[in-house]
Design a protein around this motif. Structure first.
Motif, PDB file in Angstrom:
ATOM      1  N   THR A 227      -6.534  84.762  -1.970  1.00  0.00           N
ATOM      2  CA  THR A 227      -6.530  83.334  -2.320  1.00  0.00           C
ATOM      3  C   THR A 227      -5.099  82.801  -2.432  1.00  0.00           C
ATOM      4  N   TYR A 228      -4.205  83.635  -2.984  1.00  0.00           N
ATOM      5  CA  TYR A 228      -2.821  83.216  -3.207  1.00  0.00           C
ATOM      6  C   TYR A 228      -1.873  83.738  -2.127  1.00  0.00           C
ATOM      7  N   PHE A 229      -2.442  84.239  -1.034  1.00  0.00           N
ATOM      8  CA  PHE A 229      -1.649  84.719   0.098  1.00  0.00           C
ATOM      9  C   PHE A 229      -0.641  85.797  -0.321  1.00  0.00           C
ATOM     10  N   ARG A 230      -1.081  86.697  -1.231  1.00  0.00           N
ATOM     11  CA  ARG A 230      -0.231  87.818  -1.645  1.00  0.00           C
ATOM     12  C   ARG A 230      -0.528  89.015  -0.742  1.00  0.00           C
ATOM     13  N   ASN A 231       0.145  89.013   0.395  1.00  0.00           N
ATOM     14  CA  ASN A 231      -0.075  90.076   1.372  1.00  0.00           C
ATOM     15  C   ASN A 231       0.254  91.446   0.806  1.00  0.00           C
ATOM     16  N   ASP A 232       1.251  91.506  -0.072  1.00  0.00           N
ATOM     17  CA  ASP A 232       1.664  92.792  -0.628  1.00  0.00           C
ATOM     18  C   ASP A 232       0.572  93.397  -1.523  1.00  0.00           C
ATOM     19  N   ILE A 233      -0.128  92.555  -2.291  1.00  0.00           N
ATOM     20  CA  ILE A 233      -1.186  93.062  -3.166  1.00  0.00           C
ATOM     21  C   ILE A 233      -2.404  93.479  -2.343  1.00  0.00           C
ATOM     22  N   ILE A 234      -2.682  92.750  -1.264  1.00  0.00           N
ATOM     23  CA  ILE A 234      -3.789  93.140  -0.384  1.00  0.00           C
ATOM     24  C   ILE A 234      -3.542  94.525   0.190  1.00  0.00           C
ATOM     25  N   VAL A 235      -2.336  94.746   0.699  1.00  0.00           N
ATOM     26  CA  VAL A 235      -2.001  96.060   1.261  1.00  0.00           C
ATOM     27  C   VAL A 235      -2.017  97.123   0.162  1.00  0.00           C
ATOM     28  N   LEU A 236      -1.561  96.753  -1.028  1.00  0.00           N
ATOM     29  CA  LEU A 236      -1.576  97.702  -2.144  1.00  0.00           C
ATOM     30  C   LEU A 236      -3.004  98.156  -2.447  1.00  0.00           C
ATOM     31  N   GLY A 237      -3.951  97.224  -2.458  1.00  0.00           N
ATOM     32  CA  GLY A 237      -5.335  97.598  -2.706  1.00  0.00           C
ATOM     33  C   GLY A 237      -5.855  98.566  -1.660  1.00  0.00           C
ATOM     34  N   LEU A 238      -5.540  98.309  -0.400  1.00  0.00           N
ATOM     35  CA  LEU A 238      -5.986  99.211   0.659  1.00  0.00           C
ATOM     36  C   LEU A 238      -5.333 100.587   0.541  1.00  0.00           C
ATOM     37  N   VAL A 239      -4.053 100.612   0.173  1.00  0.00           N
ATOM     38  CA  VAL A 239      -3.361 101.893  -0.007  1.00  0.00           C
ATOM     39  C   VAL A 239      -3.976 102.678  -1.157  1.00  0.00           C
ATOM     40  N   ILE A 240      -4.364 101.979  -2.240  1.00  0.00           N
ATOM     41  CA  ILE A 240      -4.983 102.658  -3.386  1.00  0.00           C
ATOM     42  C   ILE A 240      -6.314 103.271  -2.976  1.00  0.00           C
ATOM     43  N   TYR A 241      -7.118 102.515  -2.230  1.00  0.00           N
ATOM     44  CA  TYR A 241      -8.376 103.069  -1.731  1.00  0.00           C
ATOM     45  C   TYR A 241      -8.118 104.329  -0.900  1.00  0.00           C
ATOM     46  N   ALA A 242      -7.118 104.259  -0.014  1.00  0.00           N
ATOM     47  CA  ALA A 242      -6.812 105.407   0.840  1.00  0.00           C
ATOM     48  C   ALA A 242      -6.346 106.605   0.019  1.00  0.00           C
ATOM     49  N   LEU A 243      -5.498 106.357  -0.983  1.00  0.00           N
ATOM     50  CA  LEU A 243      -5.011 107.455  -1.820  1.00  0.00           C
ATOM     51  C   LEU A 243      -6.142 108.067  -2.635  1.00  0.00           C
ATOM     52  N   LEU A 244      -7.030 107.243  -3.164  1.00  0.00           N
ATOM     53  CA  LEU A 244      -8.168 107.772  -3.915  1.00  0.00           C
ATOM     54  C   LEU A 244      -9.052 108.633  -3.014  1.00  0.00           C
ATOM     55  N   GLY A 245      -9.262 108.177  -1.778  1.00  0.00           N
ATOM     56  CA  GLY A 245     -10.031 108.983  -0.839  1.00  0.00           C
ATOM     57  C   GLY A 245      -9.360 110.302  -0.519  1.00  0.00           C
ATOM     58  N   LEU A 246      -8.034 110.280  -0.353  1.00  0.00           N
ATOM     59  CA  LEU A 246      -7.301 111.511  -0.058  1.00  0.00           C
ATOM     60  C   LEU A 246      -7.343 112.476  -1.236  1.00  0.00           C
ATOM     61  N   ILE A 247      -7.205 111.943  -2.453  1.00  0.00           N
ATOM     62  CA  ILE A 247      -7.214 112.799  -3.642  1.00  0.00           C
ATOM     63  C   ILE A 247      -8.575 113.453  -3.834  1.00  0.00           C
ATOM     64  N   THR A 248      -9.643 112.661  -3.741  1.00  0.00           N
ATOM     65  CA  THR A 248     -10.979 113.236  -3.921  1.00  0.00           C
ATOM     66  C   THR A 248     -11.312 114.234  -2.818  1.00  0.00           C
ATOM     67  N   ASP A 249     -10.869 113.956  -1.594  1.00  0.00           N
ATOM     68  CA  ASP A 249     -11.103 114.908  -0.505  1.00  0.00           C
ATOM     69  C   ASP A 249     -10.362 116.215  -0.761  1.00  0.00           C
ATOM     70  N   SER A 250      -9.144 116.132  -1.298  1.00  0.00           N
ATOM     71  CA  SER A 250      -8.390 117.346  -1.617  1.00  0.00           C
ATOM     72  C   SER A 250      -9.067 118.147  -2.725  1.00  0.00           C
ATOM     73  N   LEU A 251      -9.650 117.441  -3.691  1.00  0.00           N
ATOM     74  CA  LEU A 251     -10.373 118.143  -4.760  1.00  0.00           C
ATOM     75  C   LEU A 251     -11.580 118.885  -4.210  1.00  0.00           C
ATOM     76  N   VAL A 252     -12.298 118.264  -3.289  1.00  0.00           N
ATOM     77  CA  VAL A 252     -13.462 118.925  -2.699  1.00  0.00           C
ATOM     78  C   VAL A 252     -13.015 120.093  -1.824  1.00  0.00           C
ATOM     79  N   ARG A 253     -11.903 119.943  -1.134  1.00  0.00           N
ATOM     80  CA  ARG A 253     -11.375 121.060  -0.337  1.00  0.00           C
ATOM     81  C   ARG A 253     -11.028 122.246  -1.232  1.00  0.00           C
TER      82      ARG A 253
END
Length: 281
Positions: free
Chosen positions: A242-268
């Motif tokens: 809404t506020y055109f904060r491109n940096d926060i949008i990318v931050l949210g996507l990076v957090i999702y990716a990191l959470l996925g990587l962490i949980t995948d490493s735990l299962v490994r």
């Protein structure tokens, strides 16, 4: 010199097997110890290339915020506790949905895997439901459950259900019949064969399904948090749009990716522990 001794081939000196085997084992242990660190090389290289491309102007900062600005946004949100609160809400949603989806998948998978009647009764409806894009069920979930937490949690649970269910059933059905026959020859009954032979044999497939389910869980959460959410990482992303904060949008996507990587490493790690009887690679 006897005939046998004169015609024997010359004996070659062979080094003792003990030290060589020990060195090989030590090398294998060191390699397994370094593997988690080596897995970080490519993500770090990607971040460096991303920052260089942004600094040199190859990637416009208006289109994609560079890692330096994403880091500044993370520090900003962390300072006012927005990031911690959003992360806690998202983890709670995916945790409840994951527990619900895994529980249902295990129950249905065990029933279908062991009982023919359950296979004919349960599997066809699940296969029909599996072909329906579960993201297309969002409007129906909103009608049924409103816009609170229920549709978000159920979206995650539904996404988790199918990968684990399919892999568990496939693992149970794919156990080597010779192993079952060997268990029967040892006097194991049906229950004993299931516990001692079939379930351990299906564990690799089940863990693979669990890893896939975790990936789908985060994907489902991203979509679910777009349903009129007022908290969570998805809410931060929508608010930033809404506020055109491109940096926060990318931050949210990076957090999702990191959470996925962490949980995948735990299962490994769990997979390496439970399947330690297999030959290490």
């Amino acid at each position: 010199m006897s005939y046998s001794s004169r015609h024997l081939p010359p004996q070659r000196h062979r080094p003792p097997a003990g030290p060589t085997a020990a060195a090989s084992t030590k090398k294998s242990f060191q390699w397994r110890k370094l593997r988690p660190l080596l897995r970080l090389v490519s993500p770090i290289a990607l971040l460096v290339a991303w920052q260089i491309a942004s600094t040199s102007g190859l990637i416009s900062e208006q289109k994609l915020a560079p890692p330096s600005k994403v880091w500044s946004a993370a520090r900003e949100l962390w300072a006012d506790h927005s990031l911690q609160d959003a992360l806690g809400v998202s983890l709670q949603r995916v945790g409840i949905g994951l527990a619900l989806g895994v529980s249902v998948a295990l129950i249905l998978g065990l029933l279908v895997g062991f009982f023919t009647v359950a296979e004919f009764a349960i599997d066809p409806p699940l296969q029909m439901l599996r072909t329906v894009p579960f993201l297309g069920l969002i409007p129906l979930f909103v009608v049924w459950f409103g816009i609170g937490e229920e549709p978000k949690v159920l979206m995650v649970a539904l996404g988790v259900l199918f990968p684990l269910y399919l892999n568990l059933v496939s693992g149970i059905k794919g156990v080597d019949p010779k192993l079952i026959e060997a268990g029967r020859s040892l006097g194991l009954g049906r229950f004993g064969q299931a516990v001692a032979v079939v379930l351990p044999g299906s564990l690799p497939s089940a863990l693979t399904g669990f890893r896939l389910s975790l990936g789908v869980a985060w994907l489902s959460l991203i979509v679910a948090e777009q349903i009129n959410a007022d908290a969570g990482i998805g809410y931060l992303v929508m608010n930033a749009r809404t506020y055109f904060r491109n940096d926060i949008i990318v931050l949210g996507l990076v957090i999702y990716a990191l959470l996925g990587l962490i949980t995948d490493s735990l299962v490994r790690g769990l997979e390496a522990y439970l399947l330690r009887w297999r030959v290490a690679r």
